[in-house]
Design a protein around this motif. Structure first.
Motif, short mmCIF file in Angstrom:
data_model
loop_
_atom_site.label_atom_id
_atom_site.label_comp_id
_atom_site.label_asym_id
_atom_site.label_seq_id
_atom_site.Cartn_x
_atom_site.Cartn_y
_atom_site.Cartn_z
N LEU A 111 0.93 -1.37 -0.04
CA LEU A 111 0.17 -0.26 -0.40
C LEU A 111 1.22 0.96 -0.08
O LEU A 111 1.63 1.20 0.60
CB LEU A 111 -0.96 0.19 1.36
CG LEU A 111 -1.59 0.73 1.72
CD1 LEU A 111 -3.53 1.15 0.32
CD2 LEU A 111 -2.26 1.81 2.93
N THR A 112 0.40 2.52 -1.26
CA THR A 112 1.83 3.21 -1.64
C THR A 112 0.97 4.55 -1.04
O THR A 112 -0.49 4.58 -1.12
CB THR A 112 2.21 3.28 -2.55
OG1 THR A 112 1.56 2.84 -3.54
CG2 THR A 112 3.62 2.76 -1.93
N GLY A 113 1.49 5.64 -0.77
CA GLY A 113 0.65 6.74 -0.62
C GLY A 113 1.47 8.03 0.19
O GLY A 113 2.56 7.69 0.49
N ILE A 124 4.72 7.27 1.35
CA ILE A 124 4.82 5.68 2.57
C ILE A 124 4.55 4.86 1.56
O ILE A 124 3.25 4.51 1.29
CB ILE A 124 3.96 5.95 4.04
CG1 ILE A 124 4.00 4.42 4.72
CG2 ILE A 124 2.41 5.72 3.95
CD1 ILE A 124 3.43 4.51 6.62
N ALA A 125 4.93 3.75 2.18
CA ALA A 125 5.24 1.95 1.78
C ALA A 125 4.75 1.22 2.71
O ALA A 125 5.56 0.62 3.12
CB ALA A 125 5.62 2.25 0.50
N ILE A 126 3.40 0.29 2.22
CA ILE A 126 3.76 -0.21 3.60
C ILE A 126 3.32 -1.81 3.08
O ILE A 126 1.68 -2.21 2.57
CB ILE A 126 2.35 -0.05 4.80
CG1 ILE A 126 2.69 0.93 5.51
CG2 ILE A 126 2.57 -1.06 5.29
CD1 ILE A 126 1.56 1.56 6.13
N MET A 127 4.35 -2.74 2.98
CA MET A 127 4.29 -4.85 2.35
C MET A 127 3.44 -5.44 3.49
O MET A 127 3.04 -4.92 4.53
CB MET A 127 5.08 -4.98 2.10
CG MET A 127 6.30 -4.36 1.46
SD MET A 127 7.80 -5.21 1.05
CE MET A 127 7.01 -5.66 0.27
N ASP A 128 1.78 -6.33 3.24
CA ASP A 128 1.59 -6.83 3.66
C ASP A 128 1.28 -8.04 3.18
O ASP A 128 1.40 -8.42 2.38
CB ASP A 128 -0.37 -5.65 3.09
CG ASP A 128 -1.18 -6.40 4.22
OD1 ASP A 128 -1.23 -7.53 4.54
OD2 ASP A 128 -2.14 -6.00 4.40
N GLU A 142 7.14 -1.52 -8.82
CA GLU A 142 6.81 -0.44 -9.91
C GLU A 142 5.79 0.10 -8.87
O GLU A 142 6.15 1.50 -8.63
CB GLU A 142 6.09 -0.76 -10.59
CG GLU A 142 5.47 0.46 -11.53
CD GLU A 142 6.40 1.24 -12.13
OE1 GLU A 142 6.54 2.19 -12.74
OE2 GLU A 142 7.84 0.66 -12.55
N LYS A 143 5.26 0.22 -7.88
CA LYS A 143 5.07 0.23 -6.78
C LYS A 143 5.69 1.45 -6.17
O LYS A 143 5.51 2.83 -5.25
CB LYS A 143 3.72 0.42 -6.03
CG LYS A 143 2.44 -0.90 -6.78
CD LYS A 143 1.44 -0.63 -5.74
CE LYS A 143 0.53 0.13 -4.60
NZ LYS A 143 -0.49 -0.29 -4.29
N ILE A 144 6.76 0.81 -5.05
CA ILE A 144 7.35 1.23 -4.48
C ILE A 144 8.20 2.16 -5.09
O ILE A 144 8.41 3.31 -4.31
CB ILE A 144 8.24 0.30 -3.97
CG1 ILE A 144 7.84 -0.78 -2.31
CG2 ILE A 144 9.61 0.72 -3.17
CD1 ILE A 144 8.27 -1.48 -2.21
#
Length: 287
Positions: A111-113, A124-128, A142-144
């Motif tokens: 999740l990025t934002g 912030i980027a949060i891997m789940d 790509e998102k990161i």
């Protein structure tokens, strides 16, 4: 009298019937995998998913981390609709991704934002780990990478919470390429003098550990997090030696200089806020 005494004991030793077990709603109680203590799930969630008895840190979803870290109402997601394809034609891969989307509410394993922590703007980027064990595929990489570029455009700090089982085998070399891609954009980010904070959570393994998770200006971890590249058994078989009991834990890495600090989840927001204050423009220390 003796007969009555044994009768009472028998009464209290009765095993609940299957019907009584079914009367307890599923998920209302949680059992700590470390100390085995049983607690109300609602209380566990209030305690940031940290065991009240032994401090074991459960995994958190990306949305739970946003709620626990960012100022209320400040988070704005980016690249929400980016999803992985099936470049190798791997059997049932797209179907498994679809199931994870439905289960987690996420389109991918990260999740990025952008948002704020005590008024300090960040990307912030949060891997789940509930999505494909947070394995790193093309969309995750790509998102990161785009999140880092977005932080560079805004000239704000970039924070990543890592959790990963490694590169996503269903995407082959395209998955491995993400290690170099993210590391390259982080080098550009560093050349701009911007702040990068990496927080490793349980588990952070494989290509994520070997690339962007380990190159922060600050490298932190949560207590007890498993952090490493290859698995323990593979290493022991390769070097033909037994490894220390705490090998590849956050505490082991801290002791050997690979981390700056191990931070309890309850102290994470305050710690990040203090660092952001120190590094803010005009603050005590600018990057």
């Amino acid at each position: 009298m003796i007969k009555d005494l044994f009768t009472k004991k028998k009464k209290y030793a009765t095993i609940p019937s299957e019907q009584n077990r079914q009367d307890v709603p599923e998920g209302i109680m949680s059992k700590c995998p470390n100390c085995k203590k049983i607690m109300y799930t609602k209380e566990l969630i209030k305690n940031l998913r940290v065991c009240m008895n032994c401090d074991y840190h459960y995994s958190m979803t990306a949305f739970e981390r946003v709620e626990s870290l960012l100022d209320e109402g400040t988070f704005s997601e980016i690249d929400k609709d980016m999803i992985s394809e099936n470049p190798l034609g791997f059997p049932d891969y797209l179907e498994k991704l679809a199931k994870d989307r439905e289960k987690t509410g996420l389109n991918e394993a990260v999740l990025t934002g952008e948002g704020k922590i005590d008024g300090h703007p960040v990307v912030i980027a949060i891997m789940d780990s509930t999505f494909r064990m947070a394995s790193m595929g093309s969309a995750v990489g790509e998102k990161i990478a785009r999140a880092v570029e977005h932080a560079m455009e805004l000239k704000v700090p970039f924070i990543v919470f890592t959790a990963s089982g490694g590169a996503r085998m269903q995407e082959g070399v395209l998955s491995l390429m993400q290690m170099a891609k993210i590391s390259a954009v982080l080098k550009k980010f560093s050349n701009e003098g911007l702040l990068y904070i990496s927080i490793m959570t349980h588990p952070t393994t494989g290509g994520v550990t070997a690339s962007f998770a380990s190159v922060g200006d600050y490298n932190f971890a949560e207590p007890g997090a498993l952090i490493g590249f290859a698995g323990r058994r593979i290493i022991e078989q390769t070097i033909r030696e037994d490894l220390p009991e705490d090998f590849q834990t956050a505490e082991f890495l801290l002791k050997h200089g690979q981390l700056d600090s191990v931070i309890h989840r309850a102290e994470m927001r305050e710690t990040l806020s203090n660092i952001l204050e120190i590094h803010r423009p005009g603050g005590k220390l600018e990057c």
